[in-house]
Enzyme design. Sequence first.
Site, PDB file in Angstrom:
ATOM      1  N   LYS A 231       7.399  -9.062   0.973  1.00 11.19           N
ATOM      2  CA  LYS A 231       6.226  -8.223   0.727  1.00 11.19           C
ATOM      3  C   LYS A 231       5.111  -9.057   0.079  1.00 11.19           C
ATOM      4  O   LYS A 231       3.934  -8.901   0.386  1.00 11.19           O
ATOM      5  CB  LYS A 231       6.634  -7.058  -0.187  1.00 11.19           C
TER       6      LYS A 231
ATOM      7  N   MET B 223       0.367   3.717   4.465  1.00  6.11           N
ATOM      8  CA  MET B 223       1.645   4.289   4.039  1.00  6.11           C
ATOM      9  C   MET B 223       2.579   3.291   3.337  1.00  6.11           C
ATOM     10  O   MET B 223       3.797   3.382   3.486  1.00  6.11           O
ATOM     11  CB  MET B 223       2.365   4.916   5.251  1.00  6.11           C
ATOM     12  N   ARG B 224       2.019   2.363   2.600  1.00 10.76           N
ATOM     13  CA  ARG B 224       2.855   1.424   1.853  1.00 10.76           C
ATOM     14  C   ARG B 224       2.416   1.380   0.403  1.00 10.76           C
ATOM     15  O   ARG B 224       1.213   1.500   0.138  1.00 10.76           O
ATOM     16  CB  ARG B 224       2.695   0.001   2.409  1.00 10.76           C
ATOM     17  N   LEU B 225       3.393   1.157  -0.459  1.00 10.42           N
ATOM     18  CA  LEU B 225       3.072   1.005  -1.880  1.00 10.42           C
ATOM     19  C   LEU B 225       2.495  -0.403  -2.071  1.00 10.42           C
ATOM     20  O   LEU B 225       3.076  -1.384  -1.617  1.00 10.42           O
ATOM     21  CB  LEU B 225       4.354   1.181  -2.691  1.00 10.42           C
ATOM     22  N   ILE B 226       1.336  -0.458  -2.715  1.00 12.49           N
ATOM     23  CA  ILE B 226       0.673  -1.756  -2.900  1.00 12.49           C
ATOM     24  C   ILE B 226       1.294  -2.484  -4.100  1.00 12.49           C
ATOM     25  O   ILE B 226       1.530  -1.876  -5.141  1.00 12.49           O
ATOM     26  CB  ILE B 226      -0.840  -1.527  -3.159  1.00 12.49           C
TER      27      ILE B 226
ATOM     28  N   ASN C  83      -7.651   5.260  -3.238  1.00  7.46           N
ATOM     29  CA  ASN C  83      -6.780   5.971  -2.298  1.00  7.46           C
ATOM     30  C   ASN C  83      -7.133   7.453  -2.334  1.00  7.46           C
ATOM     31  O   ASN C  83      -7.727   7.938  -3.302  1.00  7.46           O
ATOM     32  CB  ASN C  83      -5.317   5.779  -2.728  1.00  7.46           C
TER      33      ASN C  83
ATOM     34  N   HIS D 293      -5.189  11.225  -1.929  1.00  3.08           N
ATOM     35  CA  HIS D 293      -3.861  11.842  -1.885  1.00  3.08           C
ATOM     36  C   HIS D 293      -4.025  13.352  -1.673  1.00  3.08           C
ATOM     37  O   HIS D 293      -4.868  13.977  -2.324  1.00  3.08           O
ATOM     38  CB  HIS D 293      -3.125  11.560  -3.203  1.00  3.08           C
TER      39      HIS D 293
HETATM   40  C1  GRF Z   1      -4.198  12.069   4.438  1.00  4.82           C
HETATM   41  O1  GRF Z   1      -3.652  13.341   4.230  1.00  4.82           O
HETATM   42  C2  GRF Z   1      -4.299  11.338   3.115  1.00  4.82           C
HETATM   43  O2  GRF Z   1      -4.504  12.182   2.028  1.00  4.82           O
HETATM   44  C3  GRF Z   1      -2.944  10.692   2.999  1.00  4.82           C
HETATM   45  O3  GRF Z   1      -2.619  10.316   4.315  1.00  4.82           O
HETATM   46  C4  GRF Z   1      -3.287  11.163   5.237  1.00  4.82           C
HETATM   47  C5  GRF Z   1      -4.043  10.271   6.165  1.00  4.82           C
HETATM   48  O4  GRF Z   1      -4.649  10.964   7.209  1.00  4.82           O
HETATM   49  N1  GRF Z   1      -2.995   9.592   2.072  1.00  4.82           N
HETATM   50  P1  GRF Z   1      -5.676  10.223   8.155  1.00  4.82           P
HETATM   51  O5  GRF Z   1      -4.948   9.030   8.777  1.00  4.82           O
HETATM   52  O6  GRF Z   1      -6.852   9.794   7.347  1.00  4.82           O
HETATM   53  O7  GRF Z   1      -6.031  11.233   9.204  1.00  4.82           O
END
Ligand code: GRF
Length: 208
Positions: free
Chosen positions: A73, A98-101, A115, A117
Amino acid sequence: MKLVEKPKKLKLAVMASGRGSNFDAIYQAIKRGDLNAEIIVLISDKAEALALKKAEKYNISALHINPKDYSTKEEYEQELVKVITGYDVDLVVLAGYMRLIGSAFLQHFKHQVVNIHPALLPSFTGLHAQRQALEYGVKYTGCTVHFVDEGMDTGPIIMQSVVAVYDDDDETALTERILNEEHQIYWQALQLFAEGRLYIKGRQVIIK
Ligand code: GRF
């Protein structure tokens, strides 16, 4: 500490693993003139990410950097740091990355990684935040723009938006309603950087 000294046109690197609707919303805000920024590069860890296709369509440099090409990593993140540094950006914007930095990356870009969320942090961190909210039975959830630190969705909060949960909501409906809000607050939070209005004091982000 002031985060961006003077108002400026922000140079952004966006990182996304999937469909890239937040990336799209940021791009559209720039096009409309609501956000004073430029997306310099879109980086994905997934070759099949729709976000890469969108970036190509918009003539934005689109790079797939495959974590599997690196033995650790750390090595993968060192490559990310090298590439992003080469673009000389002000902010790294995670949009469904989708990864923890890891710490090597964050030390390099202190207070420069943000980010979004799909919950009101600190509630419902990690995956399936909308499902977690439904299962818990909260009446309100929402979305949060925050700085990234080494924890999972634990960094200082920049902006939040509240979304009501209805009795007959399912995950799809709630996710869509939250996503609409995400598409509003992400560029608004970035515009605060561009206007030089953000200060950070410990965990507290102050908007002047
Ligand atoms: C979003 O719901 C965001 O909050 C989360 O991942 C999703 C990404 O959606 N972190 P997209 O790829 O921007 O459509």
